[in-house]
Design a protein around this motif. Structure first.
Motif, PDB file in Angstrom:
ATOM      1  N   HIS A  49     -20.044  15.563  31.605  1.00 58.43           N
ATOM      2  CA  HIS A  49     -19.143  16.666  31.273  1.00 58.43           C
ATOM      3  C   HIS A  49     -19.919  17.941  31.000  1.00 58.43           C
ATOM      4  CE1 HIS A  49     -15.471  14.472  31.473  1.00 58.43           C
ATOM      5  NE2 HIS A  49     -15.809  13.609  30.542  1.00 58.43           N
ATOM      6  N   LEU A  52     -20.803  19.618  34.234  1.00 52.97           N
ATOM      7  CA  LEU A  52     -19.642  20.300  34.803  1.00 52.97           C
ATOM      8  C   LEU A  52     -19.208  21.496  33.958  1.00 52.97           C
ATOM      9  CD1 LEU A  52     -17.142  17.564  35.962  1.00 52.97           C
ATOM     10  CD2 LEU A  52     -18.209  19.304  37.363  1.00 52.97           C
ATOM     11  N   LEU A  54     -17.199  21.016  31.377  1.00 54.16           N
ATOM     12  CA  LEU A  54     -15.820  20.684  31.012  1.00 54.16           C
ATOM     13  C   LEU A  54     -15.876  19.559  30.005  1.00 54.16           C
ATOM     14  CD1 LEU A  54     -13.954  20.241  34.391  1.00 54.16           C
ATOM     15  CD2 LEU A  54     -13.653  22.094  32.764  1.00 54.16           C
ATOM     16  N   ARG A  86     -17.951  24.310  40.191  1.00 56.43           N
ATOM     17  CA  ARG A  86     -17.218  23.041  40.125  1.00 56.43           C
ATOM     18  C   ARG A  86     -16.452  22.813  41.414  1.00 56.43           C
ATOM     19  NH1 ARG A  86     -16.290  24.354  34.434  1.00 56.43           N
ATOM     20  NH2 ARG A  86     -14.314  25.385  34.854  1.00 56.43           N
TER      21      ARG A  86
ATOM     22  N   ALA B 227     -12.286  19.860  37.437  1.00 59.93           N
ATOM     23  CA  ALA B 227     -13.572  19.486  38.014  1.00 59.93           C
ATOM     24  C   ALA B 227     -13.651  19.886  39.480  1.00 59.93           C
ATOM     25  CB  ALA B 227     -13.796  17.985  37.874  1.00 59.93           C
ATOM     26  N   ARG B 228     -12.475  20.038  40.119  1.00 56.16           N
ATOM     27  CA  ARG B 228     -12.465  20.509  41.504  1.00 56.16           C
ATOM     28  C   ARG B 228     -12.559  22.019  41.566  1.00 56.16           C
ATOM     29  NH1 ARG B 228      -7.581  17.525  41.991  1.00 56.16           N
ATOM     30  NH2 ARG B 228      -8.443  15.438  41.835  1.00 56.16           N
ATOM     31  N   GLY B 229     -12.526  22.677  40.409  1.00 55.96           N
ATOM     32  CA  GLY B 229     -12.639  24.133  40.382  1.00 55.96           C
ATOM     33  C   GLY B 229     -11.309  24.852  40.359  1.00 55.96           C
TER      34      GLY B 229
END
Lengths: 319, 321, 261
Positions: A49, A52, A54, A86, B227-229
């Protein structure tokens, strides 16, 4: 090897200061698959995480360290640029494909979302079909809702969405844990092929040492937020050096062995109750009051253990 | 099973409900104190030969099952009776007023849905934040206020004190101005009653939207979308709104009865010439045929609204069995 | 939870002590103070018949609370009984009870109550009865669902094996388990009933021999231009009372929700 992902001194903490990941350093090269293993609660997922940017709950934040991707420090990027990374440079695959897919959106919409998030809006149906083909799903799967797909198919859709924009790094967090054993091999094979074909760096997070042995080039073993041992996969399996690694390996079922699998006593301490010194010392059969319970062992030569010499003979032999 | 099949089955399910509502109406007539013919004719000095005709028509001298059959027969033919208070068939009275009520409830429902969903989403985005707390407080307060009192307050503030807007009726007495001026004139009359009626629904819809949106925002598929943006705006539109929609829709659809009740009260406050005002007048005049016809109509509307809600719910969420 | 409970206490005190707080007949007006604005003698002004608004408000709380609480208790009783029968027996009894509940839930409560009271004539008992008869299905649904879920629970099996008869198990073992969610519904039912009663009063269907907030708003409607206080204060009273019961329901629901604790 030039590092694709270079994590140095990463610390992830809760708002009250308790650390979930502490002083973690790890590198993934292009085309390399690195396994990050440990029991649940060891901080593997938090590390993912953090890469990322996030976190699943508010109040968790990176408090120290660098996360460099292709030379850029992600931690210093402004939020909009971070979002651009991302999905485009980093793809992520999650544990339970049924809860990580929106039940009300078709498979195609999930993959299309990855494209649209990064401004790719032309020829979407063809792009989605190609992404599905790359995970061995027919183009007709695009119109299916998650509940109309099997667990393995769902995971393939998530992988297709993660790889849609041809990222450089793929983070896979327990990608096979929630799947039937018969489906697991197919997914692992798919990940391996994708990594080889695209020259993808893969950070594979798992508690399953069998998965690591099958897929990884290198392994880092995490315990209570810290990496305790890191090595080439063959070397690590052949000669584990840290008492924790030895315990983990001994607890794997081995049909060739007569004795029942070993069960390591105790459990991972909670973030708010980390022991002083080596975090493993309360569970370690070799622990000494000094230095194990007093000071954090330095990470050197792929190992963080005060009792490296004593462990060479096997820490759990007596147990 | 396909959507069409489901709709048909659901329609079939609605028939006994509608029938039961009609029977209930009949029971009300039968159970009303005094001569049932009074309930059918109303408390009016009707001509004796008409009373005799009603008695015969509805078989009031016959046993109960015959009377029920006769009553249902009249309904089936669209005969809702005759209102002596208004000297007109009830069916035409109701038809005359339907437009005004639809205009008022439709506007209120539309405004409430848009504003309620927008406020709910905005509050959920920063749950616990200032806006969230303001929306929750406002919704709690608005939800407790009787709409007819809100209407009176609006009249006091905007018609009596400020003198900005008219307080009675749905348009000027001497005919509307042509073109856009007329439309604006009409909106000036609509604004206060529609807002008074909408406020509780804004509160209701904002509350359910917020609750669902907070849940969805915590879902793992939202993390995966990030997470895919995907941007936060897209996540709100594509995932949160879509996943909140079935619950929001259910709340809106299943409150149709309350909306109509609210409309009756609001129309009374604002002298809005709709069904609700007709109901108020018919109660004041003890005009039973009109009262019962309105009850029947409102019940039927609720049954149909529930039906439409269920079908739409299924359309939005294909998993529903 | 503490604030709404405090407010509830205050309301109950107002209703119970009404004759002490506002002595005399609240419905008796004085001809020399018609539509009088706020003054020390009449802190909230007077209405078109010269009646003191504060006295009317205090006495009006009795009607609102009586209707709200009594109808909620009655609908609770019907709902728990129907839900327990449906949930415990299952099968056709369950199907029958649920069909009836569904029918009652379809009925437009306010319009039906209006017409029933219009036909039957005003009266506080009739209002309570009508509301209770229309409001029970939701309670029945909740009780049924909880009991159906508990039917296979270990402690229920234990009681059954211990020889306890069915109704006794429901009464002693199962009902206490469903008390929480049912009380939440009951509090919200009180709020809905108070609003409904006010609406009836506003439609002129209140008991003419009792002071009621809804009826006060009905009278206020004709005097909006000359006596704003006739509308503002009764409406505030209704809103605040409904708010108290809604808040009680929400607070009870929150304390039952394990995630909220």
């Amino acid at each position: 090897m030039s590092a694709l992902l270079d994590i140095a001194g990463l610390t992830v903490a809760l708002a009250d200061g308790a650390t979930l990941v502490e002083d973690l350093s790890l590198a993934v090269a292009r085309g390399e698959t690195v396994g990050l293993v440990g029991e649940s609660g060891s901080g593997k997922t938090m590390t993912a995480h953090a890469v990322l940017g996030l976190f699943p709950a508010p109040g968790i934040a990176v408090t120290r360290g660098h996360i460099r991707l292709e030379g850029t420090d992600l931690a210093t990027l402004p939020p909009a640029a971070r979002r651009g990374v991302r999905g485009r440079r980093i793809g992520m695959v999650f544990q339970d494909p049924s809860s990580y897919l929106d039940p009300l959106l078709t498979a195609g919409r999930h993959i299309g979302e990855a494209f649209r998030a990064h401004g790719v809006t032309d020829r979407l149906p063809a792009r989605v079909a190609a992404a599905l083909a790359s995970v061995d799903l027919p183009a007709s799967a695009a119109a299916r809702f998650p509940h109309e797909l099997s667990g393995g198919q769902r995971q393939r859709v998530l992988i297709a969405a993660a790889l849609a924009l041809d990222p450089a790094l793929l983070i896979a967090d327990e990608p096979t844990t929630a799947l039937d054993v018969t489906v697991q091999a197919g997914i692992l094979d798919l990940l391996r092929r994708a990594a080889r074909a695209r020259g993808l760096g893969v950070l594979l997070i798992t508690h399953d040492l069998g998965v690591v042995a099958e897929t990884c080039d290198r392994v880092a073993v995490m315990y209570a937020g810290r990496i305790v041992e890191q090595n080439d996969v063959r070397a690590l399996f052949a000669a584990p050096r840290h008492p924790y690694t030895q315990g983990l390996l001994a607890s794997v079922l081995d049909p060739g062995r007569d004795a029942p699998p070993f069960a390591m006593p105790g459990g991972v301490p909670a973030a708010h109750a980390m022991p002083r010194g080596c975090r493993f010392h309360p569970r370690c059969p070799l622990a000494l009051p000094d230095p194990c319970a007093a000071a954090v062992p330095p990470f050197a030569g792929g190992l963080a253990c005060w009792r490296a010499d004593a462990a060479r003979a096997g820490a759990w032999a007596a147990a | 099973m396909g959507l069409l099949g489901y709709t048909l089955r659901r329609l079939l399910h609605a028939v006994p409900l509608l029938l039961a509502v009609a029977v209930l109406n009949f029971v009300l007539i039968a159970a009303a104190p005094g001569d049932p013919v009074t309930a059918l004719v109303g408390d009016f000095p009707a001509p004796p030969d008409y009373v005799a005709k009603v008695r015969l028509d509805y078989g009031l001298d016959q046993p109960m099952p015959v009377r029920l059959a006769r009553y249902l027969g009249h309904l089936a033919r669209g005969d809702l009776g005759y209102s002596f208070a208004n000297r007109a068939p009830v069916a035409s009275l109701v038809a005359e007023r339907l437009g005004a009520t639809l205009k008022l409830t439709g506007t209120a429902l539309g405004v409430a849905s848009l504003l309620g969903v927008a406020l709910g989403l905005a509050a959920a985005r920063r749950a616990g934040g200032l806006l969230d707390r303001a929306v929750r407080l406002g919704a709690t307060a608005a939800y407790a206020m009787p709409e007819f009192w809100l209407g009176q307050l609006f009249i006091l503030a905007f018609a009596v004190w400020l003198g900005w807007l008219p307080s009675q009726g749905d348009g000027p007495l001497r005919g509307a101005a042509p073109g856009w001026a007329g439309v604006i004139e009409g909106l000036r009359y609509l604004l206060l009653p529609a807002t008074a009626l909408a406020l509780r629904y804004i509160a209701l819809i904002a509350r359910i939207t917020r609750a669902r949106a907070v849940e969805v925002l915590r879902a793992e598929f939202v993390l995966a979308a990030r997470a895919r943006g995907a941007s936060e705006a897209r996540i709100l539109l594509d995932h949160v709104l879509r996943n909140a929609a079935p619950a929001v829709l259910t709340v809106i659809g299943y409150n149709a009865g309350f909306l109509l009740a609210g409309s009756a009260l609001t129309e009374t406050v604002f002298g809005w010439p709709g069904i609700g005002r007709l109901l108020f007048d018919s109660i004041a005049a003890r005009d039973t045929p009109t009262m019962l016809a309105i009850l029947l109509m409102v019940s039927a509307t609720v049954v149909l609204a529930n039906l439409v809600t269920d079908v739409l719910h299924r359309l939005l969420d294909r998993r529903v069995a | 939870m503490r604030l709404p409970l405090l407010a509830l206490g205050l309301l109950l005190f107002c209703a119970l002590a009404a004759p002490l707080l506002a002595p005399g007949d609240p419905l008796a007006g004085s001809a020399d103070a018609l539509l009088a604005p706020l003054s020390p003698g009449h802190p909230l002004g007077t209405d078109d018949l010269g009646r003191d608004l504060l006295a009317l408000l205090i006495h009006g709380s009795r009607v609102s609370l009586a209707v709200g609480l009594a109808s909620s208790v009655c609908s609770l009783a019907i709902g728990v009984l129907a839900g327990a029968v449906a949930g415990w027996l299952g099968g056709w009894a369950d199907a029958a009870v649920m069909r009836v509940a569904e029918f009652f839930q379809t009925l437009p409560r306010f319009v039906l109550a209006l017409i029933v009271i219009a036909l039957a004539g005003p009266g506080i008992g009739k209002v309570i009865a009508v509301i209770a008869v229309l409001a029970w299905p939701q309670t029945a649904r909740v009780v049924r669902a909880e009991i159906a879920a508990l039917r296979g629970a270990a402690f229920v099996d234990a009681a059954r094996l211990g020889g306890m008869p069915g109704p006794a198990i429901v009464l002693r073992e199962v009902l206490p388990q469903v008390a929480g969610p049912v009380l939440v519904l009951a509090a919200l039912d009180v709020a809905t009933a108070i609003l409904l009663e006010a609406g009836l009063g506003f439609f002129g269907l209140g008991d003419p021999n009792l002071a009621s907030w809804g009826a006060m708003l009905n009278e206020a409607q004709q005097y909006l231009r000359s006596a704003w206080w006739m509308s503002v204060f009764p409406g505030l009273a209704i809103g605040a009372t409904v708010l108290v019961f809604n808040a009680l329901g929400d607070a009870a629901a929150a304390s039952l929700d394990p995630r909220g604790r």
